[in-house]
Design an enzyme around this catalytic site. Structure first.
Site, short mmCIF file in Angstrom:
data_model
loop_
_atom_site.label_atom_id
_atom_site.label_comp_id
_atom_site.label_asym_id
_atom_site.label_seq_id
_atom_site.Cartn_x
_atom_site.Cartn_y
_atom_site.Cartn_z
N THR A 27 0.90 -1.15 0.02
CA THR A 27 -0.11 -0.17 -0.06
C THR A 27 0.87 1.50 0.09
OG1 THR A 27 0.17 0.16 2.54
CG2 THR A 27 -1.72 -1.19 1.44
N VAL A 87 7.28 -2.56 7.34
CA VAL A 87 7.33 -0.94 7.48
C VAL A 87 8.04 -0.46 6.14
CG1 VAL A 87 7.99 0.86 8.75
CG2 VAL A 87 7.41 -1.22 9.98
N LYS A 88 7.34 0.38 5.44
CA LYS A 88 7.42 0.98 4.25
C LYS A 88 8.38 2.23 4.47
CE LYS A 88 5.79 0.95 -0.53
NZ LYS A 88 4.59 0.98 -1.31
N VAL A 89 9.37 2.52 3.91
CA VAL A 89 10.11 3.95 4.23
C VAL A 89 10.89 4.47 3.22
CG1 VAL A 89 12.16 4.49 5.76
CG2 VAL A 89 10.86 2.69 6.47
#
Ligand code: G3P
Length: 220
Positions: A27, A87-89
């Site tokens: 997402t 966790v998208k960073v």
């Protein structure tokens, strides 16, 4: 090769999962906004709902903070929601530092908004679980998105980096086929880009012929 579905739409995720096509979900804040999901509690509840649909599969949830402390706090809260959360960073200096921190804590990460081999190299060195090069957005500016996937594959293989190449901004079936030829570990795409892989006119014509021959033979 893993297929992730790039959407925050629960029905689309459910459909892909039931078809057996989905190995994970990605997402981003734009996709969440498209579903009308906003506010910390609602965003968290939405991520939980996605995780529950896909069981233990990976679900990338992006931090909104752009400073190191903010990313750590947000990322830790997201990671606590479900074991499947990645966790998208974003690929910025504070993001690299956060990826290094999350990696040391055993929290999986997806380094997003990657548009060059140099950025992908830094993501791998920081210990990212996944790197997300955006194929379609490079194509949009007359650059070669697929060449970037090939170049990252070469560099990662040269040094045995274990960061998985997650080709993102994948817009159509041939992007998927080309990524598979190059050896991307994962593609993420909307279901509308994945489903056409199923179709071939010779399959339809061949099946129609088989069935009509069978019908003729049965009526003899
Ligand atoms: O995973 C990144 C993706 O959502 C971006 O896709 O089509 O907006 O470039 P697009």
């Amino acid at each position: 090769m893993k297929f992730f579905i790039d959407t925050a739409n629960l029905q689309e995720i459910e459909e892909g999962f039931q078809m057996g096509l989905v190995d994970g979900v990605t997402t981003n804040p734009s996709l969440m906004a498209k579903e009308g999901v906003s506010g910390t509690d609602k965003v968290k509840a939405h991520y939980k709902a996605i995780c529950e649909i896909v069981g233990g599969l990976d679900v990338s949830a992006e931090v909104i903070a752009t400073d190191y402390q903010g990313m750590i706090q947000e990322g830790e809260e997201l990671a606590k929601l479900h074991a499947g959360i990645v966790v998208k960073v974003p690929m910025i200096a504070a993001g690299l530092k956060a990826i290094r921190y999350f990696s040391s804590k055993g929290i999986r990460t997806n380094c997003t908004l990657v548009f060059s081999v140099g950025q992908a190299l830094l993501a791998a060195k920081a210990g990212a679980t996944y790197v997300s090069p955006f194929v379609g957005r490079l194509d949009d500016i007359s650059s070669d998105g697929m060449q970037l996937i090939a170049d990252i594959r070469l560099v990662y293989d040269n040094y045995g980096f274990t960061t998985q190449i997650l080709a993102a901004s994948v817009r159509h079936p041939m992007h998927i086929v080309d990524c598979a030829k190059i050896g991307a570990d994962v593609i993420t795409a909307p279901l509308s880009a994945i489903k056409p892989l199923l179709n071939h006119p010779l399959t339809d014509a061949g099946l129609a012929k088989f069935l009509s021959d069978h019908k003729k033979a049965s009526s003899n």
